[in-house]
Design a protein around this motif. Structure first.
Motif, PDB file in Angstrom:
ATOM      1  N   VAL A  32      -1.441   0.280  -3.245  1.00 25.78           N
ATOM      2  CA  VAL A  32      -2.832   0.626  -3.545  1.00 25.78           C
ATOM      3  C   VAL A  32      -3.698  -0.562  -3.155  1.00 25.78           C
ATOM      4  CG1 VAL A  32      -4.459   1.210  -5.407  1.00 25.78           C
ATOM      5  CG2 VAL A  32      -2.128   2.156  -5.428  1.00 25.78           C
ATOM      6  N   LEU A  33      -4.878  -0.277  -2.617  1.00 26.87           N
ATOM      7  CA  LEU A  33      -5.799  -1.319  -2.176  1.00 26.87           C
ATOM      8  C   LEU A  33      -7.137  -1.158  -2.874  1.00 26.87           C
ATOM      9  CD1 LEU A  33      -6.508  -3.703  -0.297  1.00 26.87           C
ATOM     10  CD2 LEU A  33      -7.054  -1.991   1.477  1.00 26.87           C
ATOM     11  N   GLU A  34      -7.560  -2.191  -3.577  1.00 26.16           N
ATOM     12  CA  GLU A  34      -8.878  -2.239  -4.216  1.00 26.16           C
ATOM     13  C   GLU A  34      -9.758  -3.148  -3.370  1.00 26.16           C
ATOM     14  OE1 GLU A  34     -10.645  -0.717  -6.159  1.00 26.16           O
ATOM     15  OE2 GLU A  34     -11.799  -1.948  -7.505  1.00 26.16           O
ATOM     16  N   LEU A  35     -10.753  -2.556  -2.733  1.00 22.99           N
ATOM     17  CA  LEU A  35     -11.658  -3.293  -1.850  1.00 22.99           C
ATOM     18  C   LEU A  35     -12.919  -3.641  -2.624  1.00 22.99           C
ATOM     19  CD1 LEU A  35     -10.938  -0.900   1.060  1.00 22.99           C
ATOM     20  CD2 LEU A  35     -10.540  -3.356   1.181  1.00 22.99           C
ATOM     21  N   GLY A  36     -12.906  -4.802  -3.235  1.00 25.75           N
ATOM     22  CA  GLY A  36     -14.011  -5.269  -4.063  1.00 25.75           C
ATOM     23  C   GLY A  36     -13.572  -5.294  -5.518  1.00 25.75           C
ATOM     24  N   LEU A  37     -13.340  -6.468  -6.063  1.00 26.75           N
ATOM     25  CA  LEU A  37     -12.858  -6.607  -7.435  1.00 26.75           C
ATOM     26  C   LEU A  37     -13.988  -6.590  -8.454  1.00 26.75           C
ATOM     27  CD1 LEU A  37     -10.520  -7.112  -9.416  1.00 26.75           C
ATOM     28  CD2 LEU A  37     -10.799  -9.558  -8.974  1.00 26.75           C
ATOM     29  N   LEU A  50      -1.558   3.678 -12.355  1.00 28.36           N
ATOM     30  CA  LEU A  50      -0.485   3.558 -11.361  1.00 28.36           C
ATOM     31  C   LEU A  50       0.377   2.323 -11.662  1.00 28.36           C
ATOM     32  CD1 LEU A  50      -2.819   4.368  -8.374  1.00 28.36           C
ATOM     33  CD2 LEU A  50      -0.928   5.823  -9.152  1.00 28.36           C
ATOM     34  N   PRO A  51       1.042   2.316 -12.819  1.00 37.82           N
ATOM     35  CA  PRO A  51       1.758   1.108 -13.247  1.00 37.82           C
ATOM     36  C   PRO A  51       2.930   0.705 -12.367  1.00 37.82           C
ATOM     37  CG  PRO A  51       2.291   2.933 -14.698  1.00 37.82           C
ATOM     38  CD  PRO A  51       1.189   3.405 -13.777  1.00 37.82           C
ATOM     39  N   THR A  52       3.458   1.624 -11.569  1.00 34.17           N
ATOM     40  CA  THR A  52       4.608   1.293 -10.734  1.00 34.17           C
ATOM     41  C   THR A  52       4.215   0.912  -9.306  1.00 34.17           C
ATOM     42  OG1 THR A  52       4.956   3.595 -10.078  1.00 34.17           O
ATOM     43  CG2 THR A  52       6.104   2.821 -12.073  1.00 34.17           C
ATOM     44  N   ARG A  53       2.930   0.981  -8.994  1.00 35.90           N
ATOM     45  CA  ARG A  53       2.462   0.648  -7.643  1.00 35.90           C
ATOM     46  C   ARG A  53       1.958  -0.791  -7.591  1.00 35.90           C
ATOM     47  NH1 ARG A  53       2.156   5.203  -3.689  1.00 35.90           N
ATOM     48  NH2 ARG A  53       2.385   7.014  -5.016  1.00 35.90           N
ATOM     49  N   ARG A  54       2.195  -1.410  -6.459  1.00 31.03           N
ATOM     50  CA  ARG A  54       1.616  -2.729  -6.221  1.00 31.03           C
ATOM     51  C   ARG A  54       0.154  -2.525  -5.833  1.00 31.03           C
ATOM     52  NH1 ARG A  54       3.818  -7.541  -2.211  1.00 31.03           N
ATOM     53  NH2 ARG A  54       2.365  -9.124  -2.975  1.00 31.03           N
ATOM     54  N   ILE A  55      -0.744  -3.241  -6.506  1.00 33.54           N
ATOM     55  CA  ILE A  55      -2.168  -3.104  -6.248  1.00 33.54           C
ATOM     56  C   ILE A  55      -2.683  -4.398  -5.643  1.00 33.54           C
ATOM     57  CG2 ILE A  55      -4.447  -2.645  -7.242  1.00 33.54           C
ATOM     58  CD1 ILE A  55      -2.948  -1.175  -9.546  1.00 33.54           C
ATOM     59  N   TRP A  56      -3.108  -4.293  -4.393  1.00 34.49           N
ATOM     60  CA  TRP A  56      -3.691  -5.415  -3.670  1.00 34.49           C
ATOM     61  C   TRP A  56      -5.204  -5.397  -3.890  1.00 34.49           C
ATOM     62  CZ3 TRP A  56      -0.892  -8.764  -0.496  1.00 34.49           C
ATOM     63  CH2 TRP A  56       0.450  -8.418  -0.292  1.00 34.49           C
ATOM     64  N   VAL A  57      -5.797  -6.569  -3.917  1.00 30.64           N
ATOM     65  CA  VAL A  57      -7.237  -6.685  -4.134  1.00 30.64           C
ATOM     66  C   VAL A  57      -7.827  -7.653  -3.121  1.00 30.64           C
ATOM     67  CG1 VAL A  57      -9.041  -7.291  -5.782  1.00 30.64           C
ATOM     68  CG2 VAL A  57      -6.904  -6.305  -6.619  1.00 30.64           C
ATOM     69  N   ILE A  58      -8.960  -7.258  -2.542  1.00 24.23           N
ATOM     70  CA  ILE A  58      -9.717  -8.124  -1.634  1.00 24.23           C
ATOM     71  C   ILE A  58     -11.093  -8.346  -2.220  1.00 24.23           C
ATOM     72  CG2 ILE A  58     -10.858  -8.255   0.616  1.00 24.23           C
ATOM     73  CD1 ILE A  58      -8.601  -6.576   1.780  1.00 24.23           C
ATOM     74  N   ASP A  59     -11.530  -9.596  -2.236  1.00 24.68           N
ATOM     75  CA  ASP A  59     -12.920  -9.914  -2.585  1.00 24.68           C
ATOM     76  C   ASP A  59     -13.221 -11.313  -2.089  1.00 24.68           C
ATOM     77  OD1 ASP A  59     -15.541  -9.808  -3.638  1.00 24.68           O
ATOM     78  OD2 ASP A  59     -14.849  -8.704  -5.386  1.00 24.68           O
ATOM     79  N   ARG A  60     -14.506 -11.599  -1.934  1.00 19.34           N
ATOM     80  CA  ARG A  60     -14.898 -12.929  -1.451  1.00 19.34           C
ATOM     81  C   ARG A  60     -15.030 -13.940  -2.588  1.00 19.34           C
ATOM     82  NH1 ARG A  60     -20.460 -10.534   0.227  1.00 19.34           N
ATOM     83  NH2 ARG A  60     -19.415 -10.329   2.204  1.00 19.34           N
ATOM     84  N   VAL A  61     -15.012 -13.452  -3.823  1.00 17.72           N
ATOM     85  CA  VAL A  61     -15.027 -14.330  -4.994  1.00 17.72           C
ATOM     86  C   VAL A  61     -14.063 -13.763  -6.033  1.00 17.72           C
ATOM     87  CG1 VAL A  61     -17.397 -15.167  -4.672  1.00 17.72           C
ATOM     88  CG2 VAL A  61     -16.986 -13.142  -6.047  1.00 17.72           C
ATOM     89  N   LEU A  62     -13.610 -14.611  -6.916  1.00 14.15           N
ATOM     90  CA  LEU A  62     -12.741 -14.184  -8.015  1.00 14.15           C
ATOM     91  C   LEU A  62     -13.509 -14.443  -9.313  1.00 14.15           C
ATOM     92  CD1 LEU A  62      -9.998 -13.122  -8.978  1.00 14.15           C
ATOM     93  CD2 LEU A  62      -9.169 -15.483  -8.955  1.00 14.15           C
TER      94      LEU A  62
END
Length: 159
Positions: A32-37, A50-62
């Motif tokens: 799973v991809l989250e574009l913007g945290l 989706l507890p069994t899926r790896r969730i990737w996150v992209i953002d320019r700040v954390l």
């Protein structure tokens, strides 16, 4: 409609849409991809649904709420273009992507979605779903749940 009512409508649509998409990808492999945290609310909801899926996150700040910080190995800090290309180099494939980038100015947001779509497309598995407030290009627009105004949240299937 007040801005507060509009926000409530957006959040309800987002929850219903993400729940629908999470169920719809049940038989589709991929991360799973989250574009913007942002504050991390959507990321938090995705990891609950989706507890069994790896969730990737992209953002320019954390800068999320402390309870919503993704694991370091799943967070890509930087400009979307570079981070999407990096995911491509890594060979990552996604069953679901939630597009939540935006400037808050509709014309700019639409242009940005169109510009980034060709970088997102090769990352998606065939039949994968994209959920977005912005129009994206190169994907098939589909109907989401009946509870959502089709102009409030958009749903796409990857070729």
């Amino acid at each position: 409609m007040s801005r507060l009512e509009s926000m409530r409508r957006r959040l309800s649509a987002q929850i219903d849409g993400l729940n629908w998409a999470a169920e719809a990808i049940g038989d589709i492999g991929g991360d799973v991809l989250e574009l913007g945290l942002g504050n991390g609310r959507t990321y938090d909801h995705l990891r609950q649904q989706l507890p069994t899926r790896r969730i990737w996150v992209i953002d320019r700040v954390l800068q999320p709420h402390p309870s919503c910080v993704p694991p370091e190995e799943n967070f890509l800090l930087g400009e979307a273009d570079d981070m999407l290309r990096e995911l491509g180099r890594r060979g990552q494939k996604f069953a679901l992507a939630h597009y939540d980038f935006g400037f808050g100015i509709k014309d700019l947001d639409v242009k940005e979605g169109a510009r980034l779509s060709p970088l997102i497309a090769p990352l998606m598995v065939s039949g994968g779903l994209l959920v977005s407030q912005q129009p994206l290009t190169g994907f098939t627009k589909i109907s989401g749940p009946d509870t959502i105004d089709p102009e409030r949240y958009l749903f796409f299937r990857a070729p």
